[in-house]
Design a protein around this motif. Structure first.
Motif, short mmCIF file in Angstrom:
data_model
loop_
_atom_site.label_atom_id
_atom_site.label_comp_id
_atom_site.label_asym_id
_atom_site.label_seq_id
_atom_site.Cartn_x
_atom_site.Cartn_y
_atom_site.Cartn_z
N ASP A 516 43.04 -16.30 1.74
CA ASP A 516 42.84 -16.34 3.36
C ASP A 516 44.32 -16.17 3.61
O ASP A 516 44.37 -15.15 4.68
N LEU A 517 45.19 -16.95 3.25
CA LEU A 517 46.47 -17.09 3.73
C LEU A 517 47.16 -15.70 3.59
O LEU A 517 48.04 -15.15 4.61
N HIS A 518 46.95 -15.12 2.40
CA HIS A 518 47.37 -13.79 1.95
C HIS A 518 46.85 -12.69 2.94
O HIS A 518 47.86 -11.92 3.44
N SER A 519 45.68 -12.90 3.32
CA SER A 519 45.40 -11.83 4.36
C SER A 519 45.95 -11.94 5.68
O SER A 519 46.58 -10.99 6.41
N VAL A 520 46.31 -13.35 5.98
CA VAL A 520 47.04 -13.50 7.42
C VAL A 520 48.46 -12.95 7.36
O VAL A 520 48.69 -12.57 8.08
N GLU A 521 48.91 -13.21 5.99
CA GLU A 521 50.45 -12.52 5.89
C GLU A 521 50.43 -11.12 5.99
O GLU A 521 51.17 -10.46 6.70
N GLN A 522 49.08 -10.45 5.57
CA GLN A 522 49.38 -9.07 5.37
C GLN A 522 49.00 -8.57 6.81
O GLN A 522 49.72 -7.35 7.40
N ALA A 523 48.16 -9.28 7.68
CA ALA A 523 47.86 -8.91 8.87
C ALA A 523 49.02 -8.95 9.79
O ALA A 523 49.54 -8.26 10.79
N GLU A 524 49.94 -9.99 9.61
CA GLU A 524 51.07 -10.43 10.38
C GLU A 524 52.10 -9.31 9.90
O GLU A 524 52.81 -8.73 10.98
N ALA A 525 52.01 -8.87 8.76
CA ALA A 525 53.17 -7.88 8.56
C ALA A 525 52.91 -6.70 8.93
O ALA A 525 53.66 -5.91 9.37
N SER A 526 51.67 -6.10 9.20
CA SER A 526 51.19 -4.89 9.70
C SER A 526 51.17 -5.10 11.09
O SER A 526 51.14 -3.95 11.74
N GLY A 527 51.29 -6.19 11.82
CA GLY A 527 51.53 -6.28 13.23
C GLY A 527 50.29 -5.97 14.02
O GLY A 527 50.26 -5.89 15.19
N ASP A 528 49.17 -6.05 13.10
CA ASP A 528 47.91 -5.76 13.80
C ASP A 528 47.18 -7.27 14.38
O ASP A 528 46.85 -8.12 13.46
N SER A 529 47.50 -7.48 15.56
CA SER A 529 47.31 -8.96 16.06
C SER A 529 45.55 -9.30 16.07
O SER A 529 45.27 -10.45 15.59
N LEU A 530 44.89 -8.33 16.36
CA LEU A 530 43.35 -8.52 16.09
C LEU A 530 43.03 -8.94 14.58
O LEU A 530 42.29 -9.93 14.57
N ALA A 531 43.45 -8.16 13.54
CA ALA A 531 43.35 -8.38 12.37
C ALA A 531 43.90 -9.83 11.91
O ALA A 531 43.24 -10.76 11.29
N PHE A 532 45.06 -10.16 12.46
CA PHE A 532 45.58 -11.28 12.24
C PHE A 532 45.23 -12.32 12.76
O PHE A 532 44.71 -13.29 11.98
N LEU A 533 44.39 -12.49 13.98
CA LEU A 533 43.49 -13.66 14.71
C LEU A 533 42.41 -13.88 13.97
O LEU A 533 41.84 -14.77 13.67
#
Lengths: 607, 250
Positions: A516-533
């Protein structure tokens, strides 16, 4: 009281000692002088001993030796003798000289003058004869009177008739007078033809003997004589040695008088010796050699003369056809062992025989001992029941007859061999090699029954070592061990996990959290705030679901508010996720970074 | 372009040269071996010995060459050296029936009977030292395999445990047998025809008796030129080191 008693006894003891000393002081005894010569007849190459004895109290006596033409006196020292018999005390002084003549002839030593305390004494004149060299040698007949007069001589005792080849034991004795010193004593040498002497022992026997009242150092060599041709052979023995003659020293006094060291006592230490080579010759012996009788001489007589016994043994006594038997033949006794040969094994088609080995075991003298023969024999058939009788013939010189010893038959058990008879080896040579071979060179195999030789070399090895010492095998074994250890470790671990399910669950939860944390980091890296949240929300639900043991998807914001502290960062993130999902709220990069850090910190605190 | 092909061509050329040199060397050894065999076949055993020894000195040990050398020694009557080379050949080719039968024949013809073995010793000698070693290794592999199967759950726990215990037992047995064999792996052989066992390590010492040429002995310690040995019949004594030679030269 005690002191008085002690003083009295000390005084008494002193008186007794004084009395005793006075009692043993000798009266001035009458001085007498006497001279004697050990030999009144001796050869010119030898010497006689002159003894001058002065009896009485004569410590200061001086001897004036006369001058005799061709005669030399060598001082040999002095000795003092003190006697006390029944309280009567007497003393005597003896001075000894060697008398040597320059040439043969009759001589007279005139009266010798001895001065003692102003008085002069004289001895009687002594007549003696000096004979030419060799006229007074010893002989083997044992003329005791002559032998005693010599300072050194050889004596052997041997007589009788002897057969050709017979070993006749002989002891050669060299006598050396104790009064003289000898050095460089050689071994005796046999002089004469037709007789040979066995090698002399390296270390002869040394003893002391007394002959005619004189003491001798005796060196004995035990050996054997053997006649090699018939007839009477005159033989003798000679021995070379050196006689050490003491040298009389000149006066050492610088003032011309006699000094302390002029005493003849010091001649032994300071005077030195003159070395004189002498040759001792024994008397002539007649060694009579007679032939061995040809009449009645057995055909197998090999020349052995003496007295022997024979013992035959065989091992093993139970064999199969073709198996070797070891025949041990011991011939013991005394005699000429060099002529003792192996009793011949009877020639028979039933037996195969091998050359025997020989060994001589000496017992004491060189002609006594045991000659041991070991011979391998093989029974060719199982019909053999006995080792045939072996015979040994020798001539007994004491009994004057030939004696044949038979061993008798020795029973053995020979069984038929169970092994098939191996064929003669056939060596096959490749085609190209056959061209090299000559036409008349068939394979030769002296020993039959060997398997054929190899035609290919095969692989070569630098060392002959067992498999487990080879490095590749050691490496392979280590690898196997490591694999086994790893498997055992894994098995134990799995076993533990299966026994405690919560461990497994925790592992699964951690794995899920990591994912899950990996997914969080990936979303953060892509700058997609919705996917991040959304990823943050899923992470929080999964983690809290594991902790609260509830379905993660069923966890709502209300549950989180109820069960977590109000200031928990997770509530904020969860709320933001809800607003983003329904309201389309977006986050800046910085906010996403803050939320990511808060999420990780809070989850870490929960674990 | 030229540089790109230069290195592979050079490597190929070197490889061809190496292989051809190895092949020609091998051919040379084989030719010399055949020449030695021919000397043997013609009955020129002394020359055959010289040729076989030369091959061994240059190339190391080969069971076939050692066996042929031993045959040559048998023909020249040098029992000790024959036994020595048969023993060496057997260390390299322990299952060779030719070498075994030749050695047994030489020993039998010369009265070199070994002492009787116990049933346990006979059982251990059913396999050679290398065979026991391989068995130990296989047992180890089986043990690993059973662990793997247990982890994967292909078989029941009872079966895998049984296999593991059996593997451990076989491993222990094979290791012990290897150790036992190794005690007798490097004996020395009496090569002198008149060798004697002495009471003390000095030439002037009393003799215990003659020790047969070809007899296997086990050295224990050295003193000067002498070696303290025990022979196959358990006789002990000192022997001059020139009279013996070790099967495995170190």
């Amino acid at each position: 009281m005690i002191k008085r008693f002690t003083s009295f006894h000390t005084l008494l003891f002193g008186c007794v000692v004084l009395f005793a000393m006075l009692a043993i002081v000798p009266a001035r005894a009458e001085v007498s002088v006497e001279a004697s010569l050990s030999h009144h007849s001796f050869p010119v190459n030898r010497a006689a001993q002159l003894s001058i004895t002065i009896r009485g109290n004569s410590n200061s006596a001086t001897i004036q030796l006369p001058d005799v033409k061709n005669i030399t006196f060598h001082s040999r020292g002095q000795s003092t003798q003190v006697n006390m018999i029944n309280g009567s005390y007497s003393s005597s002084l003896t001075r000894t000289y060697l008398v040597q003549a320059a040439k043969a002839g009759k001589y007279t030593i005139p009266p010798i003058r001895v001065n003692d305390g102003g008085k002069s004494f004289s001895t009687k004149a002594i007549n003696f004869e000096v004979t030419p060299v060799g006229t007074q040698g010893n002989n083997s007949t044992g003329n005791e009177k002559t032998t005693v007069n010599d300072i050194a001589f050889i004596r052997i005792e041997q007589s009788g008739n002897h057969f050709t080849g017979e070993m006749v034991p002989v002891t050669i004795k060299a006598y050396f007078s104790e009064k003289y010193r000898f050095s460089q004593i050689d071994r005796p040498v046999l002089k004469g033809d037709g007789v040979v002497m066995s090698p002399l022992p390296e270390e002869p026997e040394q003893t002391r003997e007394s002959l005619g009242g004189a003491s001798y150092n005796v060196i004995s060599w035990k050996t054997a004589l053997s006649g090699i041709k018939t007839g009477k052979h005159p033989i003798s023995f000679t021995l070379d040695c050196s006689l050490l003659i003491a040298q009389q020293r000149r006066s050492l006094s610088p003032f011309g008088g006699s000094s302390l060291f002029d005493d003849s006592f010091f001649d032994n230490f300071l005077g030195g010796y003159q070395r004189k080579s002498i040759s001792l010759t024994s008397g002539e012996l007649s060694f009579n050699v007679i032939p061995i009788p040809s009449e009645g001489q057995p055909a197998d007589f090999s020349g052995a003369i003496g007295d022997f016994t024979m013992q035959v043994r065989v091992t093993p006594i139970k064999v199969e056809v073709g198996e070797p038997l070891t025949l041990t033949i011991d011939i013991s006794g005394e005699g000429n062992f060099d002529r003792v040969n192996t009793p011949s094994f009877p020639k028979s088609p039933l037996w195969k025989t091998y050359a025997p080995t020989t060994e001589f075991i000496r017992q004491g003298s060189i002609f006594s001992g045991t000659k041991k023969f070991e011979q391998a024999v093989i029974a060719k058939t199982d019909t053999v029941r006995n080792i045939p009788s072996l015979s040994f013939t020798f001539f007994n010189p004491h009994k004057h007859k030939f004696i044949t010893i038979d061993s008798g038959e020795i029973p053995i058990e020979v069984k038929r061999s169970n092994q098939p008879v191996q064929k003669q080896p056939v060596v096959s040579v490749p085609q190209h090699q056959q061209q090299l071979k000559t036409a008349a060179s068939p394979p030769v195999a002296e020993i039959s029954g060997l398997a054929p030789i190899h035609l290919k070399t095969g692989s070569f090895h630098q060392k002959i070592i067992p498999l487990f010492q080879k490095s590749w095998f050691i490496a392979l074994s280590l690898l196997c061990f490591l694999v086994l250890l790893a498997l055992i470790f894994l098995r134990i671990r799995l076993s533990n996990v299966s026994k405690k399910p919560e461990i497994r669950e925790k592992q699964l939860a951690l794995q899920l959290l990591t994912k899950d944390l990996h997914s969080v980091e990936q979303a953060e890296a892509s700058g997609d705030s919705l996917a991040f949240l959304m990823a943050c929300r899923t992470t929080i639900q999964n983690m809290l679901g594991f902790i609260w043991q509830t379905e993660p998807t069923a966890i709502s914001l209300a549950d989180i508010r109820d069960r977590l502290q109000s200031d928990s960062g997770l509530i904020t993130i969860f709320e933001a996720a809800g607003q983003a999902a329904y309201g389309g709220e977006t986050l800046s990069d910085k906010q996403m970074q803050n939320y990511s850090t808060t999420l990780k910190t809070e989850l870490e605190n929960l674990l | 372009m030229k540089t790109r092909y230069f290195i592979p061509i050079l490597l190929l050329f070197t490889m061809i040269l190496s292989v051809s040199a190895a092949v020609s060397g091998k051919n040379s050894i084989e030719t010399r071996f055949q020449q030695a065999n021919e000397s043997y076949s013609r009955g020129n055993y002394q020359k055959a010995i010289e040729q076989y020894v030369e091959i061994l000195e240059e190339n190391g040990y080969s069971a076939a060459v050692l066996s042929n050398l031993a045959n040559s020694y048998v023909q020249t009557g040098e029992t000790g050296k024959a036994v020595l080379n048969y023993e060496r050949a057997l260390r390299l080719a322990p299952s060779s029936s030719d070498i075994k039968s030749n050695l047994n024949m030489v020993r039998k013809n010369n009265g070199l009977f070994p002492k009787d073995s116990s049933w346990s010793e006979q059982a251990i000698h059913v396999l050679t030292i290398n065979q026991w070693t391989v068995m130990a290794c296989i047992a180890l592999l089986f043990c690993s395999l059973s662990q793997f199967i247990a982890i994967r759950g292909y078989m029941t726990k009872k079966v895998t445990t049984g296999v593991t215990i059996a593997s451990i037992f076989i491993f222990a047995l094979a290791t012990s047998a290897t150790a036992f064999h190794y005690q007798y792996f490097n004996p020395s052989v009496v090569i002198s025809p008149k060798a004697r066992l002495l009471v003390s390590p000095f030439a002037s010492s009393a003799s215990i008796g003659i020790i047969q040429e070809g007899r296997l002995i086990y050295p224990e310690k050295n003193h000067g030129d002498y070696v303290y040995v025990t022979d196959e019949t358990n006789r002990k004594g000192w022997i001059h080191f020139h009279s013996i030679e070790a099967v495995c030269v170190k």
